[in-house]
Scaffold this active site. Structure first.
Site, PDB file in Angstrom:
ATOM      1  N   ASP A 153       0.866  -1.188   0.000  1.00 44.55           N
ATOM      2  CA  ASP A 153       0.000   0.000   0.000  1.00 44.55           C
ATOM      3  C   ASP A 153       0.899   1.234   0.000  1.00 44.55           C
ATOM      4  OD1 ASP A 153      -3.105   0.752   1.594  1.00 44.55           O
ATOM      5  OD2 ASP A 153      -1.710   2.166   0.712  1.00 44.55           O
ATOM      6  N   ASP A 181      -3.398   2.297  -5.600  1.00 38.64           N
ATOM      7  CA  ASP A 181      -2.139   2.296  -4.844  1.00 38.64           C
ATOM      8  C   ASP A 181      -1.956   1.064  -3.977  1.00 38.64           C
ATOM      9  OD1 ASP A 181      -3.770   2.769  -2.567  1.00 38.64           O
ATOM     10  OD2 ASP A 181      -2.128   3.893  -1.649  1.00 38.64           O
ATOM     11  N   GLU A 182      -2.722   0.030  -4.244  1.00 38.90           N
ATOM     12  CA  GLU A 182      -2.751  -1.072  -3.287  1.00 38.90           C
ATOM     13  C   GLU A 182      -2.939  -2.396  -4.020  1.00 38.90           C
ATOM     14  OE1 GLU A 182      -5.805  -2.163   0.308  1.00 38.90           O
ATOM     15  OE2 GLU A 182      -6.049  -0.319  -0.783  1.00 38.90           O
TER      16      GLU A 182
HETATM   17  P1  TTP Z   1      -5.226   5.051   0.706  1.00 35.75           P
HETATM   18  O1  TTP Z   1      -4.212   3.979   0.485  1.00 35.75           O
HETATM   19  O2  TTP Z   1      -6.404   4.738   1.557  1.00 35.75           O
HETATM   20  O3  TTP Z   1      -4.532   6.318   1.355  1.00 35.75           O
HETATM   21  P2  TTP Z   1      -3.108   6.944   1.080  1.00 35.75           P
HETATM   22  O4  TTP Z   1      -2.293   6.113   0.162  1.00 35.75           O
HETATM   23  O5  TTP Z   1      -3.278   8.349   0.649  1.00 35.75           O
HETATM   24  O6  TTP Z   1      -2.452   6.968   2.520  1.00 35.75           O
HETATM   25  P3  TTP Z   1      -1.927   5.735   3.398  1.00 35.75           P
HETATM   26  O7  TTP Z   1      -2.139   4.486   2.598  1.00 35.75           O
HETATM   27  O8  TTP Z   1      -0.483   6.025   3.623  1.00 35.75           O
HETATM   28  O9  TTP Z   1      -2.725   5.771   4.649  1.00 35.75           O
HETATM   29  O10 TTP Z   1      -5.774   5.560  -0.691  1.00 35.75           O
HETATM   30  C1  TTP Z   1      -4.952   5.669  -1.840  1.00 35.75           C
HETATM   31  C2  TTP Z   1      -5.327   6.880  -2.664  1.00 35.75           C
HETATM   32  O11 TTP Z   1      -6.693   6.786  -3.042  1.00 35.75           O
HETATM   33  C3  TTP Z   1      -5.186   8.172  -1.917  1.00 35.75           C
HETATM   34  O12 TTP Z   1      -3.878   8.720  -2.025  1.00 35.75           O
HETATM   35  C4  TTP Z   1      -6.225   9.038  -2.560  1.00 35.75           C
HETATM   36  C5  TTP Z   1      -7.277   8.092  -3.030  1.00 35.75           C
HETATM   37  N1  TTP Z   1      -8.441   8.115  -2.111  1.00 35.75           N
HETATM   38  C6  TTP Z   1      -9.499   8.968  -2.431  1.00 35.75           C
HETATM   39  O13 TTP Z   1      -9.472   9.645  -3.458  1.00 35.75           O
HETATM   40  N2  TTP Z   1     -10.561   9.027  -1.556  1.00 35.75           N
HETATM   41  C7  TTP Z   1     -10.600   8.284  -0.399  1.00 35.75           C
HETATM   42  O14 TTP Z   1     -11.575   8.386   0.360  1.00 35.75           O
HETATM   43  C8  TTP Z   1      -9.500   7.406  -0.096  1.00 35.75           C
HETATM   44  C9  TTP Z   1      -9.517   6.584   1.166  1.00 35.75           C
HETATM   45  C10 TTP Z   1      -8.458   7.375  -0.981  1.00 35.75           C
HETATM   46 MG    MG Z   2      -2.119   4.051   0.465  1.00 35.49          MG
END
Ligand code: TTP
Ligand code: MG
Length: 396
Positions: free
Chosen positions: A9, A104-105
């Protein structure tokens, strides 16, 4: 052989890409979502901004209230999806069993990759190094014998973490965590469990499953297994999936329809990206809405033609929202799923037959036959597919 599942992630993904591309933003509270105080929603915030209590899915107005010195940026999905492709390319190098959950995951099943690339920890470290070196970004990785544990593990030492969970670590590392960390345990279920004084995953694991089924229905048995670290779900590359969906749980209940519409755009872009990456299109669009009282409804619409363009998915989802969201009850969660999936090249075959019939041109048939017999059946249809796609998918 024990399975080895990696969950990767990216850290503060959209914000990290923005900070990478503009050094002036590094070390600063960056909030991706749109203009400060506008009607939009926070897509994500850099770790610097999170210190002020700014999180994904928070209204931008609230984010501005908490962090007025934040640097507010509109999301550039085209850029993030390009970076996603690059990340997924790195994953594909180590195993064909990559299941992208969002931009991103992803889960990677590396059980069979270890002979070639070294043990799973070495693979994970190499993936982190490559993401840093080639893309100048950081990722957090969890390694475990199954998906459930791997996903929990990747979250334990964010950002830039690498956590291994072996079966013998479950009691120490997993059992102290809140039940809310379990997939499918929403606020309402957590509340019901709390009434029975079940707060941690460990307490859940030690509860008689029949008690859990009373509260959670058939899901209770599953949850009991997960809490005990048992999860047999395979890593399924999207090209083999039956549906592809994405949902967002809000940090506070939302009633504003413009705001919800804006969230649908993010979700549609995510789902569209995953469909295209997997070479899939789908006919049925489903909107999921969970109300503040946890009542959850799904509403679907089936089209005559399969789609995978962000704009089309978005349009259908907005239509479903408009007809099914009265604006009287606020929402906790909203999600989009596309199902009725077919591979793009299958659609192409149908499309090509259809147009051939329409054309009624003997010369064209003959020319097509010639080419097809020379290069194999798919040569011509594939070329058309590319043209058709380029026209349709204006977003990417
Ligand atoms: P996440 O992996 O949930 O968040 P992140 O990568 O920004 O932070 P971390 O993993 O370090 O906690 O989501 C990945 C991307 O998806 C995030 O950068 C932006 C997008 N996203 C949205 O657009 N809306 C949302 O509600 C979420 C949760 C994520
Ligand atoms: Mg993330």
């Amino acid at each position: 052989m024990e399975r080895k599942i990696i969950h990767v992630d990216m850290d503060a993904f959209y914000a990290a890409v923005e900070q990478r591309d503009n050094p002036k933003l590094r070390g600063k509270p960056v909030i991706v979502g749109g203009k400060a105080q506008s009607r939009g929603v926070v897509s994500t915030a850099s770790y610097e901004a999170r210190k002020y209590g700014v999180y994904s899915a928070m209204p931008l107005i609230e984010a501005y209230r908490r962090c007025p010195q934040g640097i507010f940026i509109a999301p550039d999905h085209k850029k993030y999806s390009k970076v996603s492709y690059e990340i997924m390319e790195i994953f594909n190098h180590y195993t064909p069993l990559v299941e992208a959950l969002s931009l991103d995951e992803a889960f990677l099943d590396v059980t069979g990759s270890q002979k070639l690339f070294g043990d799973c920890e070495k693979i994970a470290q190499e993936i982190k190094n490559r993401i840093k070196l080639e893309l100048d970004l950081t990722a957090s990785i969890g390694i475990a014998p199954n998906k459930f544990l791997a996903k929990l593990a990747s979250d334990l030492e964010k950002p830039d973490g690498l956590v291994v969970i072996n079966p013998e670590d479950i009691k120490k590392k997993i059992w102290p965590l809140s039940v809310k960390k379990l997939w499918g345990i929403g606020g309402k279920s957590a509340q019901k469990l709390l009434e029975l004084n079940i707060k941690t995953i460990g307490q859940l694991a030690q509860t008689n499953p029949s008690v859990l089924t009373k509260i959670l229905g058939s899901w209770g048995r599953e949850v009991h297994l997960l809490a005990n670290g048992i999860d047999h779900r395979p890593v399924v590359p999207e090209r083999e999936a039956h549906s592809i969906g994405h949902e967002t749980t809000f940090s506070e209940d939302i009633i504003n329809k413009d705001f919800l519409t804006r969230v649908l755009l993010d979700l549609a872009q995510d789902v569209g990206w995953r469909l295209r990456r997997a070479g899939l299109k789908g006919k049925t669009i489903t909107l999921k809405m969970r109300y503040h009282d946890f009542k959850t409804i799904t509403r679907s619409h089936t089209l005559t033609e399969e789609i995978n363009g962000d704009d089309l998915i978005y349009k259908e989802a907005v239509k479903l929202l408009n007809t099914n969201f009265s604006g009287e009850k606020s929402l906790r969660l909203i999600g989009i799923t596309v199902s009725g999936l077919v591979k793009e090249d299958q659609i192409q075959r149908q499309f090509s037959l259809f147009t051939e019939k329409e054309d009624k041109s003997e010369e064209l048939y003959q020319a097509l036959d010639k080419i097809n017999s020379k290069y194999g059946r798919k040569t011509v249809t594939r070329a058309r597919l590319i043209k058709k796609e380029n026209k349709k998918n204006t977003t990417f």
